[in-house]
Design a protein around this motif. Structure first.
Motif, short mmCIF file in Angstrom:
data_model
loop_
_atom_site.label_atom_id
_atom_site.label_comp_id
_atom_site.label_asym_id
_atom_site.label_seq_id
_atom_site.Cartn_x
_atom_site.Cartn_y
_atom_site.Cartn_z
N PRO A 60 5.28 -22.45 1.24
CA PRO A 60 5.00 -23.70 1.95
C PRO A 60 5.07 -23.58 3.47
CG PRO A 60 7.26 -23.71 1.16
CD PRO A 60 6.64 -22.43 0.67
N PHE A 61 4.47 -22.54 4.03
CA PHE A 61 4.50 -22.35 5.49
C PHE A 61 3.10 -22.19 6.05
CE2 PHE A 61 8.55 -20.62 3.87
CZ PHE A 61 9.42 -21.51 4.46
N PRO A 62 2.26 -23.22 6.06
CA PRO A 62 2.61 -24.55 5.58
C PRO A 62 2.10 -24.87 4.17
CG PRO A 62 0.67 -24.71 6.96
CD PRO A 62 1.05 -23.24 6.92
N ASN A 63 1.07 -24.19 3.67
CA ASN A 63 0.48 -24.63 2.40
C ASN A 63 -0.18 -23.47 1.65
OD1 ASN A 63 -1.96 -24.24 3.90
ND2 ASN A 63 -1.79 -26.34 4.64
N SER A 64 0.45 -22.32 1.67
CA SER A 64 -0.17 -21.12 1.11
C SER A 64 0.16 -20.93 -0.37
CB SER A 64 0.29 -19.87 1.87
OG SER A 64 0.01 -19.98 3.24
N LEU A 65 -0.72 -20.23 -1.06
CA LEU A 65 -0.43 -19.63 -2.35
C LEU A 65 -0.58 -18.13 -2.15
CD1 LEU A 65 0.12 -19.67 -5.40
CD2 LEU A 65 -2.36 -19.89 -5.74
N MET A 66 0.53 -17.40 -2.20
CA MET A 66 0.51 -15.96 -1.97
C MET A 66 0.18 -15.24 -3.28
SD MET A 66 1.19 -15.92 1.23
CE MET A 66 1.32 -14.16 1.49
N ILE A 67 -0.89 -14.43 -3.27
CA ILE A 67 -1.27 -13.64 -4.43
C ILE A 67 -1.02 -12.18 -4.07
CG2 ILE A 67 -3.08 -13.06 -6.08
CD1 ILE A 67 -3.70 -16.07 -4.03
N ALA A 68 -0.09 -11.55 -4.79
CA ALA A 68 0.38 -10.22 -4.42
C ALA A 68 -0.32 -9.13 -5.20
CB ALA A 68 1.89 -10.13 -4.63
N PHE A 69 -0.56 -8.00 -4.52
CA PHE A 69 -1.21 -6.84 -5.11
C PHE A 69 -0.48 -5.56 -4.71
CE2 PHE A 69 -4.43 -10.09 -4.79
CZ PHE A 69 -5.22 -9.94 -5.93
N THR A 70 -0.72 -4.51 -5.47
CA THR A 70 -0.37 -3.16 -5.06
C THR A 70 -1.66 -2.39 -4.89
OG1 THR A 70 -0.20 -2.33 -7.34
CG2 THR A 70 1.80 -3.27 -6.35
N ALA A 71 -1.63 -1.34 -4.07
CA ALA A 71 -2.83 -0.53 -3.84
C ALA A 71 -2.41 0.86 -3.39
CB ALA A 71 -3.73 -1.17 -2.78
N VAL A 109 0.86 -1.18 0.00
CA VAL A 109 0.00 0.00 0.00
C VAL A 109 0.90 1.24 0.00
CG1 VAL A 109 -1.80 1.27 1.22
CG2 VAL A 109 -1.78 -1.24 1.27
N VAL A 110 0.66 2.14 -0.96
CA VAL A 110 1.50 3.32 -1.14
C VAL A 110 0.71 4.59 -0.88
CG1 VAL A 110 2.94 4.61 -2.77
CG2 VAL A 110 2.93 2.10 -2.83
N LYS A 111 1.35 5.52 -0.17
CA LYS A 111 0.76 6.83 0.12
C LYS A 111 1.85 7.90 0.01
CE LYS A 111 -1.06 9.55 4.01
NZ LYS A 111 -1.28 9.54 5.48
N ASP A 112 1.72 8.80 -0.97
CA ASP A 112 2.67 9.91 -1.11
C ASP A 112 4.12 9.45 -1.05
OD1 ASP A 112 0.48 11.63 -1.20
OD2 ASP A 112 0.48 11.90 0.98
N LYS A 113 4.47 8.49 -1.89
CA LYS A 113 5.85 7.96 -1.97
C LYS A 113 6.30 7.31 -0.67
CE LYS A 113 7.38 11.02 -5.68
NZ LYS A 113 8.43 11.93 -6.17
N GLN A 114 5.34 6.80 0.08
CA GLN A 114 5.64 6.06 1.29
C GLN A 114 4.95 4.69 1.23
OE1 GLN A 114 5.80 8.76 5.08
NE2 GLN A 114 4.11 9.49 3.80
N LEU A 115 5.60 3.70 1.79
CA LEU A 115 5.09 2.33 1.78
C LEU A 115 4.63 1.94 3.18
CD1 LEU A 115 4.74 -0.43 0.28
CD2 LEU A 115 7.09 -0.96 1.00
N ILE A 170 -8.32 1.60 1.19
CA ILE A 170 -7.41 1.66 0.04
C ILE A 170 -8.21 1.68 -1.25
CG2 ILE A 170 -5.49 0.54 1.24
CD1 ILE A 170 -6.32 -2.10 -0.08
N LYS A 171 -7.52 2.00 -2.35
CA LYS A 171 -8.16 2.05 -3.66
C LYS A 171 -7.16 1.57 -4.72
CE LYS A 171 -6.87 6.91 -4.31
NZ LYS A 171 -7.34 8.28 -4.56
N ASN A 172 -7.65 1.44 -5.97
CA ASN A 172 -6.80 1.06 -7.12
C ASN A 172 -5.97 -0.19 -6.83
OD1 ASN A 172 -7.80 3.28 -8.52
ND2 ASN A 172 -6.14 4.61 -7.85
N ILE A 173 -6.66 -1.23 -6.43
CA ILE A 173 -6.01 -2.51 -6.15
C ILE A 173 -5.64 -3.18 -7.47
CG2 ILE A 173 -6.33 -4.80 -5.12
CD1 ILE A 173 -8.41 -3.47 -3.23
N SER A 174 -4.35 -3.53 -7.63
CA SER A 174 -3.87 -4.12 -8.89
C SER A 174 -3.05 -5.37 -8.62
CB SER A 174 -2.99 -3.11 -9.64
OG SER A 174 -3.72 -1.96 -9.98
N TYR A 175 -3.23 -6.37 -9.49
CA TYR A 175 -2.49 -7.62 -9.36
C TYR A 175 -1.01 -7.40 -9.63
CZ TYR A 175 -0.93 -12.39 -10.44
OH TYR A 175 -0.24 -13.57 -10.47
N PHE A 176 -0.15 -8.04 -8.83
CA PHE A 176 1.30 -7.92 -8.98
C PHE A 176 1.94 -9.24 -9.39
CE2 PHE A 176 5.57 -8.29 -7.14
CZ PHE A 176 6.19 -7.16 -7.64
#
Length: 270
Positions: free
Chosen positions: A213-224, A153-159, A201-207
């Motif tokens: 495997p901790f233990p069985n996740s599929l991580m789906i990353a986004f920016t917003a 999540v980004v705000k005014d050039k800050q994460l 938040i707004k403007n959610i976009s796929y990354f």
């Protein structure tokens, strides 16, 4: 990581193969200085192991890969050491690490679903598919995969970064959480950010995505992008959270993780 098409009963399996061997949740490796290696053999009996069960998990670079486990640490050969997956990070190439993660998940599933969760009868593995069928009611079970979101999540050039209560080290990361039944991934992103830090938040976009495997996740990353609100942390989940510029990023997760790749993306673009 690229693996060749899966055939659970390869005809040329009596060739040199990688064996991902587990004792509980730990993997057997050879250690030399700051590197680890996975046992490679044409005949697993050379290691004189009493295997509880084993599964074929595909090819890596043209080499067959198997996973298997033993009952106790007393069964581990003296030339091999036990490491958990997190300890393996940085000691092997990424391709080996991700295959080790796959092996861990398949082995854990094979161990956990020896009996049907519907009627309690024994299960048996279906040929040429990672699936188990109940010998009585014929209910089919597949390896568990838990979808989870992770978001920069980004705000005014800050994460936005936070330190979780479950982190063993004093590191900060982007926010993450598991998807719930009935919601889209985008809804999950918005909900997790609101629940953990109290902002919209707004403007959610796929990354991108990554098995984890901790233990069985599929991580789906986004920016917003930040929309409104002030940070108010969920004290059950977080110790701290705040906005950070590219010049003052605190200690962060391993480079192998998609969390670190999201932070790299922020630094490169801000």
């Amino acid at each position: 990581m690229y693996t060749e098409a899966l055939n659970l009963d390869p005809t040329d399996k009596n060739t040199k193969s990688l064996w991902f061997l587990f004792c509980g949740n730990k993997l057997m490796v050879s250690l030399k200085e700051d590197k680890a290696s996975i046992p490679v053999t044409e005949d697993i009996s050379e290691l004189q192991l009493e295997l509880v069960r084993n599964q074929y998990i595909g090819k890596l670079g043209g080499i067959h890969c198997f996973c298997a486990e033993v009952n106790s640490e007393e069964d581990v050969p003296p030339q091999l050491k036990l490491l958990d997956l997190r300890q393996l990070m940085g000691l092997v190439d990424e391709e080996i690490f991700w295959m080790a993660g796959k092996a861990f998940q398949i082995m854990d599933w094979d161990r956990t679903f020896q009996f049907c969760g519907k009627c309690g009868s024994p299960t048996e593995t279906i040929k040429n598919e990672h699936a188990k069928v109940c010998t009585s009611c014929k209910f089919i079970n597949y390896p568990r995969i838990s979808p989870a979101i992770i978001v920069a999540v980004v705000k005014d050039k800050q994460l936005l970064l936070a330190r979780g209560k479950r982190f063993t080290a004093a590191i900060y990361s982007v926010l993450a959480g598991f998807a719930e039944p009935g919601e889209t991934l985008e809804e999950c992103v918005a909900r997790e950010v609101m629940e953990e830090v109290g902002i919209k938040i707004k403007n959610i976009s796929y990354f991108g995505s990554q098995p984890w495997p901790f233990p069985n996740s599929l991580m789906i990353a986004f920016t917003a992008e930040y929309e409104s609100g002030e940070i108010k942390i969920d004290e059950n989940e977080l110790l701290d959270a705040g906005w950070f510029t590219a010049q003052n990023i605190p200690p962060r997760p391993s480079k192998i993780s998609i969390a670190s790749k999201l932070i790299d993306w922020f630094i490169e673009n801000h």
